[in-house]
Design a protein around this motif. Sequence first.
Motif, mmCIF file in Angstrom:
data_model
loop_
_atom_site.group_PDB
_atom_site.id
_atom_site.type_symbol
_atom_site.label_atom_id
_atom_site.label_comp_id
_atom_site.label_asym_id
_atom_site.label_seq_id
_atom_site.Cartn_x
_atom_site.Cartn_y
_atom_site.Cartn_z
ATOM 1 N N VAL B 582 0.845 -1.202 0.000
ATOM 2 C CA VAL B 582 0.000 0.000 0.000
ATOM 3 C C VAL B 582 0.881 1.254 0.000
ATOM 4 C CG1 VAL B 582 -2.027 1.055 1.056
ATOM 5 C CG2 VAL B 582 -1.519 -1.339 1.522
ATOM 6 N N GLY B 588 0.941 5.217 6.728
ATOM 7 C CA GLY B 588 0.348 3.890 6.572
ATOM 8 C C GLY B 588 -1.095 3.796 7.032
ATOM 9 N N LYS B 591 -3.302 1.312 4.910
ATOM 10 C CA LYS B 591 -2.772 -0.011 5.256
ATOM 11 C C LYS B 591 -3.450 -0.514 6.532
ATOM 12 C CE LYS B 591 0.333 0.122 8.035
ATOM 13 N NZ LYS B 591 0.345 0.187 9.505
ATOM 14 N N ARG B 595 -5.844 -3.779 6.943
ATOM 15 C CA ARG B 595 -5.522 -4.835 7.910
ATOM 16 C C ARG B 595 -6.705 -5.081 8.836
ATOM 17 N NH1 ARG B 595 0.624 -3.779 10.210
ATOM 18 N NH2 ARG B 595 1.721 -4.080 8.230
ATOM 19 N N ALA B 602 -1.079 -6.481 4.936
ATOM 20 C CA ALA B 602 -0.779 -5.414 3.979
ATOM 21 C C ALA B 602 0.495 -4.697 4.426
ATOM 22 C CB ALA B 602 -1.943 -4.439 3.905
ATOM 23 N N PRO B 604 3.068 -1.496 4.152
ATOM 24 C CA PRO B 604 3.029 -0.082 3.738
ATOM 25 C C PRO B 604 4.229 0.323 2.896
ATOM 26 C CG PRO B 604 3.864 -0.253 5.976
ATOM 27 C CD PRO B 604 3.552 -1.666 5.537
#
Lengths: 337, 652
Positions: B582, B588, B591, B595, B602, B604
């Motif tokens: 991502v 993040g 992300k 999740r 995922a 970041p």
Amino acid sequence: MNDMTPIQTTLKDWETDQEVRWCPGCGDYAILKAVQRTLPMVGADPRNTVFVSGIGCSSRFPYYVESYGFHTIHGRAPAFATGIKLANPELDVWIVTGDGDGMSIGGNHTMHVLRRNLDCQILLFNNEIYGLTKGQYSPTSRVGTPSPTSPIGSVDRPASPCAFALGAGARFVARGYDVSKDLPEVLKAAYAHKGAAFVEIFQNCIVYNKDRFDDFTAKAVSADMQIMCRDGEPLLFCKESKGLSLDLDTLSLKVVDVADGDWQGAGVAVHDVRNRSLAHMLVEMPFGAFPMALGVIHNDPAPTFESAVVAERASLTAGKSADLSRLLSKGQTWTVS
Amino acid sequence: MATLAGEHGTDASAGDAPGVEAVVVRFAGDSGDGMQLTGGQFTLSTALAGNDLATFPDFPAEIRAPQGTLFGVSAFQINFGSQEITTAGDAPDVLVAMNPAALKVNVGALKPGGLVIADAGEFDRRNLDRAKYAQNPLEDGSLAQWDVLAFDISALTLEAVKPFGLGNKEALRCKNMWTLGLALWMFDRDRKPLVDWLRAKFAAAPVLAEANIAALNAGHAYGETAELSGPLRKLHIDPVPAEPGLYRTVTGAEAIALGLVAGAQLAGLEMFFGGYPITPASAVLHHLVKMKEFGVTTFQAEDEIAAVCAAIGASYAGQLGVTSSSGPGIALKGEAMGLAIMTELPLVVVNSQRGGPSTGLPTKTEQSDLYQAVYGRNGDAPLPVIAARSPADAFECAVEACRIATQFMTPVILLTDGYIANASEPWKVPDPGSFTPFPVEFMTGNNNPEGKPLPFRRDARGVRPWIRPGTPGLMHRIGGIEKAIDTGNIDYAPDVHQAQTDARRAKVDAVAGAVPPQDVALGEASGRLAVIGWGSTFGPIHQAVRRARRKGLDVSHIHVRHVWPLPHNLGELLAGFDRVMVPEMNTGQFKTLLRDRFLIDAVPLSKTSGQPFAIAEVETAIARFFDDIPDNEGGEVPVGDTQLPAPEIEQP
């Protein structure tokens, strides 16, 4: 849009089925009744009326009026009212606020709705205390007010709502108090005024600031300590034995005695609601040496905000059509074939 | 000239036809040099030439920083070419530097072998000192890795405009037009649209118009006649094969304004826009002010709070309330958005994100308000969030925001950012006839045969009726306090709050059923790596994935418009990939959202330097998933990799 044939209402038509939840004996009850009594007199129409409020005891008001109502967030009622009125200038918009809601957290919006002169009625219930949060001092509390957050008395100087309103450019400023028999008369004038009509209503908080305004509302002193301002009438009080006169040396008001009803002889000033300087002096009179000025203190209509916005829009859009296709393809374009 | 192979050098080496497919040009000068205007006009002429393009204006937060200083440098970058362009490009091929400071701040980003065009007339001791150059870089050999063309543009401009009798200061203002003239010659552009534009712009001062045109022509002629060998030569870039139709360029801010107008029309409503000036969101208001014939009322409020409250008031009264701001202003609007959620009124909130927290980076771009949009209110306060990927996409997103707000009686946040708001790209003008209307129906009759109207009686989708004040017989009260089912009367009994909280959440969740399923922007619907993004990272992710796929890597690009609620099929789609990366211009946030929603690992790829991703940065990150070195994936883009330097970084 809808059938707007004027309708006749009675006080009962303005009552909702909701149980009123103010403390027994609260001044808000009297103000509610005064408003519900006034609305039929001015020919208000429930379907076209909106009560907008912020947060606080006063702001429960819309739930008790059988019209449209919007109980919003703390201090912001004037901003909501502005959106409502601009979206539909046909609506009668009332703002109900308190000294905390309108002068503290919402002071900024109060200022701007007044200077813009949105056509609405602003009822500021002033009980000089925060009621709903249990009794802290407010921006209108007098110095020395004891409260949970000021155990030996508050130290900050209070604001005067009417002086603030005039300073912000209000074209209508009036005062009344909860149980005053004159309150409907003041509300009627506020309703009749085209523009922002600011009404400060002293209100007795019987739990946290009981009888705070007794020094001019109690029966025993009311005649001596109140002066009811009426346009074109001499500024007399104390059963017409005293009056307010303009001291030309100091450019301020002074109290003069009136003998045998000869107020002219005593130099008593005649109230003129269009005189802004006089309005400033009336709302700034130090209480005690002077009576409390009540009634319509200033009333000098000016073009309203919503009418200016409508006119601006008309002038910006004159001769233009709402052609979406043309709008989207504005500017320099090119064609790919 | 091989050095002008452009950002698609890798494409050429992958076997594409040789020659110039795309070029990145960066105009840089003092804030007062008119670089944004030069860039804007160059953009227009590029679009008219039929090239695809993307731009990146990069200007300091200060309105007018002291002349000649490093932090007063203003730049405008354009990437244009004969194939699809989705980013403003990484490293420039050509840098036009109007003074030493502009050179110093920008030359580091220039491709090795790239071309510097500098105004030698500005490289005097004073300006060199301001730019903190001990020696003149044009003379000391420090620019050896680039081709440098330095001539006295100031003097040449003064000479060109001499016949018009302007003062020295006014005459020098024509420098940017001289430079533009040269650039137009380099890329074989028609001068006429510029000439027309100058005549219109200076209609009140024809002398200024003619002086600027003379400067433009002189710059063009300089390229034409001066026998400049080597790097400076005329380049023609072929038009991009595009879908047939009518095109124009559009910035994100303008596309949002147009989309809001179209959305209100499709809903059959007038629009009320409450705004308060803030960078970079103000442009939306500036555009809407000019569209009042479409039933638009604009209100410049006393603050951000009043702007949103007035918009909610207008929605209450039966218009489509809209407000717009950037992060700090959105923070102030939070409480009012909660009221719109509680009273279930339509509202569109546009957030043109910028770097934060607090005042942060007012003129720089970031995507760090995602948590704020999805979670940033008191209480359980869900609302739909939509993110635009590009200036042209912002139009459709704005229409979509209006649709969801009015159909579901809910506030909707539309996320864009400083990059999208300011950047422009060609836009195929849509045909309004092709839009599907979503007319609003106000309640006009009592919905309760047994008594008083029920303003909070929900329909099958969980949506309450919209009742306009002024409607006979439907008087009712709404507010921010918890309310009884159906009647809306104040009621905060435990079971009532539970039921209403559930109902508000279910209503917003149901929006996912009314949006298209998530598609794959590029690549397969399953495989080794999915690169999933949202918002303005579309361009760099798309190009990076395209390049990686040409190298044979099994990677796909997924780009999410409906950030909240997420499309129904997204979890299943992501589950089809071994790994998920991502890239985001924050630490993040999306992300975390992915999740949380899908319990997937995922990874970041963060960048928080106030600059958009460079294609190369994403490309490098993708490659790490295929290098068989464990735990070498994702992470943070080092600031040193940033291709577009922010002038602020150079601040003394």
